[in-house]
Design a protein around this motif. Structure first.
Motif, short mmCIF file in Angstrom:
data_model
loop_
_atom_site.label_atom_id
_atom_site.label_comp_id
_atom_site.label_asym_id
_atom_site.label_seq_id
_atom_site.Cartn_x
_atom_site.Cartn_y
_atom_site.Cartn_z
N ASP A 1 0.80 -1.22 0.00
CA ASP A 1 0.00 0.00 0.00
C ASP A 1 0.84 1.27 0.00
OD1 ASP A 1 -2.33 -1.51 0.10
OD2 ASP A 1 -2.33 -1.53 2.29
N GLU A 2 1.97 1.24 0.68
CA GLU A 2 2.75 2.46 0.87
C GLU A 2 4.21 2.09 1.13
OE1 GLU A 2 1.46 6.01 3.43
OE2 GLU A 2 2.68 4.78 4.77
N THR A 3 5.10 2.96 0.71
CA THR A 3 6.53 2.80 1.00
C THR A 3 6.97 4.03 1.78
OG1 THR A 3 6.84 1.61 -1.06
CG2 THR A 3 8.81 2.50 -0.01
N ARG A 4 7.54 3.80 2.95
CA ARG A 4 8.00 4.91 3.80
C ARG A 4 9.52 4.84 3.90
NH1 ARG A 4 5.18 7.11 9.08
NH2 ARG A 4 3.52 6.87 7.57
N THR B 1 6.88 9.45 2.29
CA THR B 1 6.12 8.28 1.87
C THR B 1 5.93 8.33 0.36
OG1 THR B 1 4.00 9.38 2.27
CG2 THR B 1 4.89 8.04 4.06
N PHE B 2 5.94 7.17 -0.22
CA PHE B 2 5.68 7.02 -1.64
C PHE B 2 4.50 6.07 -1.74
CE2 PHE B 2 10.01 8.28 -1.18
CZ PHE B 2 10.27 9.10 -2.25
N GLY B 3 3.61 6.34 -2.66
CA GLY B 3 2.41 5.52 -2.79
C GLY B 3 2.71 4.07 -3.12
N SER B 4 1.71 3.38 -3.55
CA SER B 4 1.85 1.97 -3.90
C SER B 4 2.81 1.83 -5.08
CB SER B 4 0.48 1.41 -4.27
OG SER B 4 0.60 0.06 -4.64
N GLY C 1 8.73 12.52 -2.65
CA GLY C 1 7.66 11.81 -1.94
C GLY C 1 6.79 12.80 -1.18
N ASN C 2 5.92 12.28 -0.34
CA ASN C 2 5.04 13.10 0.50
C ASN C 2 5.54 13.03 1.93
OD1 ASN C 2 3.12 13.64 -1.61
ND2 ASN C 2 2.49 11.52 -1.39
N PRO D 1 4.88 12.69 5.76
CA PRO D 1 3.75 12.13 6.53
C PRO D 1 3.20 13.13 7.54
CG PRO D 1 5.83 11.13 7.21
CD PRO D 1 6.13 12.08 6.09
#
Length: 55
Positions: free
Chosen positions: A22-25, A35-38, A52-53, A55
Motif C-alpha cells: 500500500d505504501e513505501t516509507r 512516503t511514496f504511494g503503492s 515523496g510526500n 507524513p
C-alpha cells in the motif's frame, strides 16, 4: 568501489508472500521521512529525496 571493481548500489527488499504493497516509507539518514504511494512489485524503482510526500 574502486578501480576495476563494482558494487550494486540498489537496495532490495523481500516481501515474502505479499501480493501488494500500500505504501513505501523512507527515513533518510538525517531523519527526514517521506512516503511514496503503492509501488509495483517485482521491479526496480528509483526513489528520490524530495519527490515523496511528508507524513
Amino acid at each position: 568501489m574502486s578501480y576495476a571493481s563494482s558494487n550494486d548500489p540498489r537496495v532490495l527488499f523481500g516481501l515474502g508472500e505479499s501480493d501488494a504493497m500500500d505504501e513505501t516509507r523512507i527515513r533518510w539518514p538525517d531523519g527526514v521521512e517521506e512516503t511514496f504511494g503503492s509501488l509495483g512489485l517485482r521491479r526496480y524503482h528509483t526513489l528520490r529525496r524530495g519527490e515523496g510526500n511528508m507524513p
